[in-house]
Design an enzyme around this catalytic site. Structure first.
Site, PDB file in Angstrom:
ATOM      1  N   TYR A 167      -3.535  10.533   3.343  1.00  0.00           N
ATOM      2  CA  TYR A 167      -4.661  10.066   2.537  1.00  0.00           C
ATOM      3  C   TYR A 167      -6.037  10.783   2.425  1.00  0.00           C
ATOM      4  O   TYR A 167      -6.893  10.563   1.862  1.00  0.00           O
ATOM      5  CB  TYR A 167      -5.086   8.746   3.038  1.00  0.00           C
ATOM      6  CG  TYR A 167      -3.994   7.612   3.156  1.00  0.00           C
ATOM      7  CD1 TYR A 167      -3.601   6.997   1.773  1.00  0.00           C
ATOM      8  CD2 TYR A 167      -3.652   6.881   4.314  1.00  0.00           C
ATOM      9  CE1 TYR A 167      -2.696   6.166   1.689  1.00  0.00           C
ATOM     10  CE2 TYR A 167      -2.788   5.787   4.231  1.00  0.00           C
ATOM     11  CZ  TYR A 167      -2.201   5.431   2.912  1.00  0.00           C
ATOM     12  OH  TYR A 167      -1.149   4.371   2.999  1.00  0.00           O
ATOM     13  N   ASP A 227       1.975   3.465  13.199  1.00  0.00           N
ATOM     14  CA  ASP A 227       3.354   4.267  13.382  1.00  0.00           C
ATOM     15  C   ASP A 227       3.011   5.457  14.112  1.00  0.00           C
ATOM     16  O   ASP A 227       3.785   5.870  15.187  1.00  0.00           O
ATOM     17  CB  ASP A 227       4.044   4.679  12.085  1.00  0.00           C
ATOM     18  CG  ASP A 227       4.364   3.576  11.473  1.00  0.00           C
ATOM     19  OD1 ASP A 227       5.601   2.857  11.541  1.00  0.00           O
ATOM     20  OD2 ASP A 227       3.935   2.953  10.550  1.00  0.00           O
ATOM     21  N   HIS A 470       2.374  15.598   3.565  1.00  0.00           N
ATOM     22  CA  HIS A 470       2.739  14.544   2.753  1.00  0.00           C
ATOM     23  C   HIS A 470       1.608  13.587   2.192  1.00  0.00           C
ATOM     24  O   HIS A 470       0.436  13.930   2.675  1.00  0.00           O
ATOM     25  CB  HIS A 470       3.618  13.446   3.753  1.00  0.00           C
ATOM     26  CG  HIS A 470       2.774  13.076   4.945  1.00  0.00           C
ATOM     27  ND1 HIS A 470       2.202  11.769   4.609  1.00  0.00           N
ATOM     28  CD2 HIS A 470       2.308  13.478   6.169  1.00  0.00           C
ATOM     29  CE1 HIS A 470       1.391  11.558   6.076  1.00  0.00           C
ATOM     30  NE2 HIS A 470       1.775  12.511   6.809  1.00  0.00           N
ATOM     31  N   TYR A 551      -3.080  -0.292  -1.853  1.00  0.00           N
ATOM     32  CA  TYR A 551      -3.920  -1.004  -0.862  1.00  0.00           C
ATOM     33  C   TYR A 551      -4.802   0.036  -0.550  1.00  0.00           C
ATOM     34  O   TYR A 551      -6.000  -0.282   0.368  1.00  0.00           O
ATOM     35  CB  TYR A 551      -3.122  -1.765   0.198  1.00  0.00           C
ATOM     36  CG  TYR A 551      -2.892  -1.015   1.288  1.00  0.00           C
ATOM     37  CD1 TYR A 551      -1.905   0.058   1.256  1.00  0.00           C
ATOM     38  CD2 TYR A 551      -3.793  -1.091   2.379  1.00  0.00           C
ATOM     39  CE1 TYR A 551      -1.719   0.765   2.637  1.00  0.00           C
ATOM     40  CE2 TYR A 551      -3.348  -0.376   3.688  1.00  0.00           C
ATOM     41  CZ  TYR A 551      -2.508   0.578   3.711  1.00  0.00           C
ATOM     42  OH  TYR A 551      -2.306   1.349   4.830  1.00  0.00           O
ATOM     43  N   ARG A 552      -4.588   1.355  -0.700  1.00  0.00           N
ATOM     44  CA  ARG A 552      -5.386   2.511   0.161  1.00  0.00           C
ATOM     45  C   ARG A 552      -4.557   3.733  -0.750  1.00  0.00           C
ATOM     46  O   ARG A 552      -3.657   3.757  -1.114  1.00  0.00           O
ATOM     47  CB  ARG A 552      -4.866   2.378   1.470  1.00  0.00           C
ATOM     48  CG  ARG A 552      -5.617   3.455   2.611  1.00  0.00           C
ATOM     49  CD  ARG A 552      -4.853   2.918   3.843  1.00  0.00           C
ATOM     50  NE  ARG A 552      -5.322   4.172   4.766  1.00  0.00           N
ATOM     51  CZ  ARG A 552      -4.976   3.868   6.149  1.00  0.00           C
ATOM     52  NH1 ARG A 552      -4.042   3.107   6.250  1.00  0.00           N
ATOM     53  NH2 ARG A 552      -5.372   4.750   6.916  1.00  0.00           N
TER      54      ARG A 552
HETATM   55  C1  EUG Z   1       2.861   3.551   6.912  1.00  0.00           C
HETATM   56  C2  EUG Z   1       2.395   2.737   6.812  1.00  0.00           C
HETATM   57  C3  EUG Z   1       1.359   2.300   5.964  1.00  0.00           C
HETATM   58  C4  EUG Z   1       0.347   3.385   5.431  1.00  0.00           C
HETATM   59  C5  EUG Z   1       0.881   4.711   5.717  1.00  0.00           C
HETATM   60  C6  EUG Z   1       2.131   4.860   6.270  1.00  0.00           C
HETATM   61  C7  EUG Z   1       4.198   3.688   7.419  1.00  0.00           C
HETATM   62  C8  EUG Z   1       5.026   4.827   7.419  1.00  0.00           C
HETATM   63  C9  EUG Z   1       1.398  -0.171   5.947  1.00  0.00           C
HETATM   64  O1  EUG Z   1       0.543   1.067   5.562  1.00  0.00           O
HETATM   65  O2  EUG Z   1      -0.589   3.163   4.971  1.00  0.00           O
HETATM   66  C10 EUG Z   1       6.409   4.554   8.342  1.00  0.00           C
END
Ligand code: EUG
Length: 624
Positions: A167, A227, A470, A551-552
């Site tokens: 992000y 995560d 990424h 959402y972001r």
């Molecule tokens: C993930 C989940 C997110 C996010 C970026 C990555 C998960 C990756 C639910 O939000 O903003 C496996």
């Protein structure tokens, strides 16, 4: 805590610092300082070392290159004024707590991430760069920094830890902005209240550290981790990040904030607005979110209206849990899976926010390279994915559902019977417990994350390509099969058009889905990066046309995303701009973050819109 390994691979790296005018501490000293608060816990040291070595062995780019351009100055600030400003902030918070960003840029890796630029640069590495980094050591020093920024008209970009990877990381939206790295010196776990099941933390407290501290104190409490565990508890919550215990909505589980406003004033929200006895913090600051009067916490999340210096978080009492997964055989089972999840989630039978992943992720979460499964360029074919998946523990399937149930074992057993009877309606679906799978299968890592134990496993995705960076595309869709199919098809087609593998991870709640796709690109491949930009632009636009919004998002896409939330002549953005101009008349606090521009920069060509495909130079553009 340990940052695991040095990235020092070029012996003459130090020589490249010759142009540097202000070097306050060496790279190594900085790493040592960072290890103390931002490293990995001992239990993960080995794993981190393996992850790091594997990632770096897949890197063809040099660790760093000499800078092409001189220090990027803040907009409208001359070198002379910049130098005077640097002297002044050094005087206020200490020479050693100010660094000019004039050294070679190092992307590092997850544990040794930069605070100078976006490690996963989607444009040229030198575009989203800061002019300097400052390290305040207290709320008072944050206030001093804000007043200083106002005096010199310098945009400042606060970060907590800076691991907002995918992000934009730690990068400033305006090149030459000054990054305010809060984590380095403000990383105290101020309080853990075992009875109230809550904590109060500063920006630099990572999931790893909070978890270790609770274990050291032997408290029967869980944290909720995303995560990956290296992020800031506070920073992730105000970015409205997500985790996977029943307390997975991080912002919803905050309780009380302390905020430095853009004019330097200090504010406490919730019950914190009511002073405690004898100057103490209010005794219910971490007990009741709403207190009295307007609930203003929300305006300090995903905004640029204040710098959050303390935040309360509610913690979950530890409880028994059972993680599991289901596999579904056909790509076309997708709609039915979503429609089966909805009532289970709404009724509270599913214990957490489960993840629904496509089987291609069974390949990349092993940490293997795409080239192990596929020759040449272009995305993997469905047949290649099928052939490779057939050799993995879950076998040839299409979708994998990762869930967790909580409570006493008899209760978990009863819940699982209900869930199985629902998912087994899909012919060919299969159920797995961790004990059914080898010890290195991803389900074991899910089991940890879903019980609040922070890990590093998800880093393994990044071995897919050489020099992988990424970028997340993160729209929200209703939890309804046909809507889920609509959004999925938009995303599938866009990935096909631009030649990217699609990695869908759906975090499915009772009423909405966070549909997360991880766009993986080679940072050495300018064409692939340009394609990733087009892919993002098109997906944002096409999803918005169906009513699906993010959402972001990454810094560089925030204007486009914010622009899709334009109901009634952009009433929402106009409201945000009114608040921004009121609180931050000089426009110094994180201009452009989350698409909110202060009057000073608004409409002057800084916004990056849907048709801005060429991001090779970030700066004011002529108005079209
Ligand atoms: C993930 C989940 C997110 C996010 C970026 C990555 C998960 C990756 C639910 O939000 O903003 C496996």
């Amino acid at each position: 805590m340990d940052a695991v390994g040095s990235l020092e691979e070029t012996p003459n790296k130090r020589m490249q610092f010759a142009t540097s005018r202000h070097v306050n501490s060496t790279e190594l000293e900085r790493n040592e300082e960072r290890e103390k608060y931002s490293g990995v816990p001992v239990r993960l040291k080995q794993e981190a070392q393996v992850a790091r070595d594997r990632l770096l062995s897949n890197r063809t780019l040099p660790v760093s290159r000499p800078r092409k351009k001189p220090v990027r100055l803040p907009p409208d600030v001359s070198l002379e004024d910049f130098e005077a400003a640097i002297k002044e902030i050094q005087g206020a918070i200490g020479d050693e707590n100010v660094e000019v960003n004039d050294k070679p840029l190092v992307d590092g890796w997850y544990m040794q991430h930069p605070n100078t630029h976006d490690a996963f640069h989607i444009t040229d590495q030198e575009e989203l760069v800061s002019s300097a980094v400052v390290y305040p050591g207290s709320t008072e020093e944050v206030q001093a920094t804000v007043r200083w920024a106002n005096k010199f008209g310098i945009p400042i970009y606060p970060i907590s830890i800076g691991r907002n990877l995918g992000y934009g990381g730690a990068a400033p939206r305006i090149p030459g902005g000054v990054v305010v790295d809060l984590g380095k010196r403000m990383h105290e776990i101020i309080n853990i209240d075992a009875e109230n099941a809550s904590c109060l933390v500063e920006p630099g407290v990572t999931y790893f550290r909070l978890y270790e501290e609770i274990q050291n104190r032997k408290l029967p409490l869980w944290i909720d981790t995303p995560d990956l565990g290296g992020g800031s508890v506070l920073g992730n919550a105000i970015d409205r990040g997500v985790g996977y215990t029943p307390y997975g909505d991080h912002f919803a589980n905050r309780c009380g904030m302390e905020v430095v406003l853009p004019n330097g004033e200090l504010l406490r929200t919730g019950m914190g607005a009511l002073p405690g006895p004898d100057g103490a913090d209010n005794p219910t600051w971490q007990s009741f979110q709403h207190a009295f009067g307007p609930s203003i916490d929300g305006i300090f999340s995903q905004s640029n209206f204040g710098i959050v210096t303390k935040m309360g978080m509610q913690l979950m009492p530890a409880i028994e849990h059972q993680s599991y997964c289901f596999t579904f055989p056909r790509d076309d089972d997708f709609e039915q899976i979503v429609d089966l999840i909805r009532p289970l989630a709404q009724k509270g039978i599913l214990g957490n926010i489960p993840q629904l992943r496509h089987v291609i992720q069974e390949l990349n979460v092993t940490g293997r390279r795409k080239s192990d499964f596929h020759d040449g360029s272009g995305p993997m074919t469905r047949e290649e994915v099928r052939a490779a998946a057939a050799k993995l523990p879950l076998g040839d399937c299409s979708w994998v559902f990762y869930g967790t149930q909580y409570g006493p074992s008899a209760s978990i057993a009863a819940q699982l019977e209900v869930i199985k009877s629902e998912f087994f309606k899909i012919p060919g679906s299969k159920f797995f417990l961790p004990s059914d799978l080898p010890s290195d299968h991803y389900l074991h890592d899910r089991s940890l994350v879903c019980s609040g134990v922070p890990v590093l496993r998800e880093l393994d995705w990044l071995n897919w390509l050489a020099n992988s960076g990424h970028l997340f595309f993160s729209p929200i869709a209703p939890t309804r099969g046909k809507d889920a199919r609509t959004i999925h098809e938009i995303i599938v087609k866009a990935h096909e058009r631009h030649g990217f593998d699609l990695f869908p991870t759906l975090c499915v709640a009772g009423r909405e889905i966070h549909y997360i796709t991880n766009i993986i690109y080679d940072r050495a491949d300018a064409n692939m990066k340009a394609s990733a930009v087009k892919l993002m632009r098109e997906m944002i636009k096409e999803c918005a046309e169906k009513g699906f919004g993010e959402y972001r998002t990454h810094l560089l896409f925030a204007d486009q995303v914010a622009g899709t939330y334009n109901w009634n002549n952009s009433a929402f953005m106009r409201f945000n701009e009114s608040i921004k101009d009121l609180l931050d008349p000089n426009g110094i606090l994180a201009p452009g973050r989350n698409g909110i521009w202060p009057k000073r920069f608004r409409g002057k060509g800084w916004e990056l819109k849907a048709d801005d495909i060429d991001l090779s130079s970030i700066g004011p553009r002529p108005e079209k």
